[in-house]
Motif scaffolding. Structure first.
Motif, PDB file in Angstrom:
ATOM      1  N   ILE A   1      -5.314  18.674   4.625  1.00  0.00           N
ATOM      2  CA  ILE A   1      -5.677  17.275   4.835  1.00  0.00           C
ATOM      3  C   ILE A   1      -7.180  17.181   4.998  1.00  0.00           C
ATOM      4  CG2 ILE A   1      -5.403  15.278   6.332  1.00  0.00           C
ATOM      5  CD1 ILE A   1      -2.611  16.253   6.970  1.00  0.00           C
ATOM      6  N   PHE A   2      -7.817  16.489   4.040  1.00  0.00           N
ATOM      7  CA  PHE A   2      -9.276  16.346   4.062  1.00  0.00           C
ATOM      8  C   PHE A   2      -9.743  15.523   5.264  1.00  0.00           C
ATOM      9  CE2 PHE A   2      -9.893  18.356   0.230  1.00  0.00           C
ATOM     10  CZ  PHE A   2      -9.261  17.745  -0.843  1.00  0.00           C
ATOM     11  N   GLY A   3      -9.060  14.480   5.571  1.00  0.00           N
ATOM     12  CA  GLY A   3      -9.477  13.555   6.608  1.00  0.00           C
ATOM     13  C   GLY A   3      -9.819  12.230   5.969  1.00  0.00           C
ATOM     14  N   PHE A   4      -9.315  11.162   6.538  1.00  0.00           N
ATOM     15  CA  PHE A   4      -9.559   9.822   6.023  1.00  0.00           C
ATOM     16  C   PHE A   4     -11.011   9.462   6.269  1.00  0.00           C
ATOM     17  CE2 PHE A   4      -9.273   5.239   5.930  1.00  0.00           C
ATOM     18  CZ  PHE A   4      -8.433   5.047   4.850  1.00  0.00           C
ATOM     19  N   GLU A   5     -11.665   8.844   5.278  1.00  0.00           N
ATOM     20  CA  GLU A   5     -13.093   8.546   5.402  1.00  0.00           C
ATOM     21  C   GLU A   5     -13.373   7.062   5.257  1.00  0.00           C
ATOM     22  OE1 GLU A   5     -15.689  10.824   2.932  1.00  0.00           O
ATOM     23  OE2 GLU A   5     -15.229  12.667   4.016  1.00  0.00           O
ATOM     24  N   THR A   6     -14.183   6.568   6.154  1.00  0.00           N
ATOM     25  CA  THR A   6     -14.728   5.227   6.033  1.00  0.00           C
ATOM     26  C   THR A   6     -16.120   5.230   6.659  1.00  0.00           C
ATOM     27  OG1 THR A   6     -14.396   2.874   6.452  1.00  0.00           O
ATOM     28  CG2 THR A   6     -13.557   4.382   8.133  1.00  0.00           C
ATOM     29  N   PHE A   7     -17.088   4.791   5.864  1.00  0.00           N
ATOM     30  CA  PHE A   7     -18.484   4.774   6.290  1.00  0.00           C
ATOM     31  C   PHE A   7     -19.050   3.370   6.124  1.00  0.00           C
ATOM     32  CE2 PHE A   7     -17.844   9.164   4.624  1.00  0.00           C
ATOM     33  CZ  PHE A   7     -18.010   9.836   5.822  1.00  0.00           C
TER      34      PHE A   7
ATOM     35  N   ILE B   1     -11.189  10.773  -1.830  1.00  0.00           N
ATOM     36  CA  ILE B   1     -10.703  11.447  -0.617  1.00  0.00           C
ATOM     37  C   ILE B   1      -9.606  10.615   0.044  1.00  0.00           C
ATOM     38  CG2 ILE B   1     -11.348  12.103   1.749  1.00  0.00           C
ATOM     39  CD1 ILE B   1     -14.078  13.020   0.485  1.00  0.00           C
ATOM     40  N   ASN B   2      -9.811   9.315   0.142  1.00  0.00           N
ATOM     41  CA  ASN B   2      -8.820   8.460   0.778  1.00  0.00           C
ATOM     42  C   ASN B   2      -7.545   8.353  -0.056  1.00  0.00           C
ATOM     43  OD1 ASN B   2     -10.548   8.126   2.908  1.00  0.00           O
ATOM     44  ND2 ASN B   2     -11.359   6.186   2.184  1.00  0.00           N
ATOM     45  N   TYR B   3      -7.676   8.371  -1.368  1.00  0.00           N
ATOM     46  CA  TYR B   3      -6.506   8.396  -2.243  1.00  0.00           C
ATOM     47  C   TYR B   3      -5.724   9.697  -2.035  1.00  0.00           C
ATOM     48  CZ  TYR B   3      -3.869   9.221  -6.527  1.00  0.00           C
ATOM     49  OH  TYR B   3      -2.889   9.552  -7.428  1.00  0.00           O
ATOM     50  N   THR B   4      -6.438  10.792  -1.930  1.00  0.00           N
ATOM     51  CA  THR B   4      -5.785  12.080  -1.661  1.00  0.00           C
ATOM     52  C   THR B   4      -5.018  12.014  -0.349  1.00  0.00           C
ATOM     53  OG1 THR B   4      -7.474  13.270  -2.897  1.00  0.00           O
ATOM     54  CG2 THR B   4      -6.187  14.547  -1.305  1.00  0.00           C
ATOM     55  N   ASN B   5      -5.627  11.417   0.655  1.00  0.00           N
ATOM     56  CA  ASN B   5      -4.949  11.296   1.947  1.00  0.00           C
ATOM     57  C   ASN B   5      -3.749  10.360   1.887  1.00  0.00           C
ATOM     58  OD1 ASN B   5      -6.185  12.969   4.072  1.00  0.00           O
ATOM     59  ND2 ASN B   5      -8.024  12.039   3.213  1.00  0.00           N
ATOM     60  N   GLU B   6      -3.839   9.317   1.079  1.00  0.00           N
ATOM     61  CA  GLU B   6      -2.667   8.447   0.879  1.00  0.00           C
ATOM     62  C   GLU B   6      -1.530   9.255   0.260  1.00  0.00           C
ATOM     63  OE1 GLU B   6      -1.962   5.390   1.757  1.00  0.00           O
ATOM     64  OE2 GLU B   6      -3.918   4.472   2.143  1.00  0.00           O
TER      65      GLU B   6
ATOM     66  N   LEU C   1      -0.590   3.751  -3.382  1.00  0.00           N
ATOM     67  CA  LEU C   1      -0.656   4.736  -4.464  1.00  0.00           C
ATOM     68  C   LEU C   1      -0.557   4.053  -5.825  1.00  0.00           C
ATOM     69  CD1 LEU C   1       1.549   7.600  -2.992  1.00  0.00           C
ATOM     70  CD2 LEU C   1      -0.933   7.432  -3.030  1.00  0.00           C
ATOM     71  N   ASP C   2       0.333   3.066  -5.933  1.00  0.00           N
ATOM     72  CA  ASP C   2       0.456   2.312  -7.181  1.00  0.00           C
ATOM     73  C   ASP C   2      -0.848   1.590  -7.516  1.00  0.00           C
ATOM     74  OD1 ASP C   2       3.085   3.151  -7.389  1.00  0.00           O
ATOM     75  OD2 ASP C   2       3.922   1.252  -6.647  1.00  0.00           O
ATOM     76  N   LEU C   3      -1.463   0.987  -6.521  1.00  0.00           N
ATOM     77  CA  LEU C   3      -2.737   0.291  -6.734  1.00  0.00           C
ATOM     78  C   LEU C   3      -3.773   1.234  -7.328  1.00  0.00           C
ATOM     79  CD1 LEU C   3      -4.798  -2.032  -6.367  1.00  0.00           C
ATOM     80  CD2 LEU C   3      -5.087  -1.238  -3.999  1.00  0.00           C
ATOM     81  N   VAL C   4      -3.820   2.448  -6.875  1.00  0.00           N
ATOM     82  CA  VAL C   4      -4.822   3.406  -7.347  1.00  0.00           C
ATOM     83  C   VAL C   4      -4.418   4.053  -8.658  1.00  0.00           C
ATOM     84  CG1 VAL C   4      -6.059   5.541  -6.801  1.00  0.00           C
ATOM     85  CG2 VAL C   4      -5.633   3.852  -5.000  1.00  0.00           C
TER      86      VAL C   4
END
Length: 191
Positions: free
Chosen positions: A35-41, A51-56, A93-96
């Motif tokens: 798990i990379f870790g959810f990111e928001t900056f 990264i956030n798609y991977t976490n989803e 996931l569908d959105l992406v």
């Protein structure tokens, strides 16, 4: 990671300890969840979205294997338990990833056409994804080519600057040569 897990599983496999569980053969093995870790900056770009798609995707995998499948197993075996509700993020996931209308499909289209650009990408994105429940492009965001996704961990606003170029990014020639010159079979197959 797949290679490491495969090597470890081969080393711990013991024919004497193989068991039958119904119609399945079971042996000692390990699995790995990275798990990379959810990111928001303050400013989130293409890399944070990946990264956030991977976490989803990892969240969906976790939900499926820990909640959905286990609860189905309990029902099949007649085990008394209390149903655990959990959020289903398949719509994100569908959105992406959905073909033709998902964010990555829209981006890929802009990368393969000669006239593709970030401006055209974001306009297509607003047009194709605008009606999705998890996609937001407010009047304050659109002049700046931004949008938000409501992820399982919350809303994240993304800037589309340089997305087309970053998605086209290819492996540097020196890296390709290094991979090709490897004497390790696994590495040469990475091409």
């Amino acid at each position: 990671f797949d290679f490491i897990v495969e090597m470890i599983n081969k080393s711990i496999h013991n024919e004497k300890e193989v068991k039958k569980r119904g119609d399945k053969t079971v042996s000692a093995c390990i699995g790995l969840l990275d798990i990379f870790g959810f990111e928001t900056f303050e400013s989130n770009t293409y890399e944070q979205m990946c990264i956030n798609y991977t976490n989803e995707t990892l969240q969906q995998h976790f939900n499926k294997h820990v909640f959905k499948l286990e609860q189905q197993e309990y029902e099949r075996e007649g085990i008394l338990w209390k149903f655990i509700s959990f959020p289903d993020n398949q719509d994100v996931l569908d959105l992406v990833e959905m073909k033709r209308v998902g964010i990555m499909s829209v981006l890929d289209e802009q990368c393969i056409v000669e006239w593709g650009s970030d401006d055209k990408f974001v306009q297509q994105l607003y047009h194709r994804c605008g009606g999705h429940d998890r996609f937001v492009a407010t009047p304050q965001q659109t002049p700046y080519a931004k949008f938000s996704i409501e992820h399982y961990a919350g809303y994240v606003e993304y800037s589309t600057e340089e997305w087309v170029e970053k998605n086209k990014d290819q492996l540097p020639a020196a890296s390709v040569e290094l991979i090709q010159s490897s004497t390790f079979d696994y590495v040469t197959k990475l091409q």
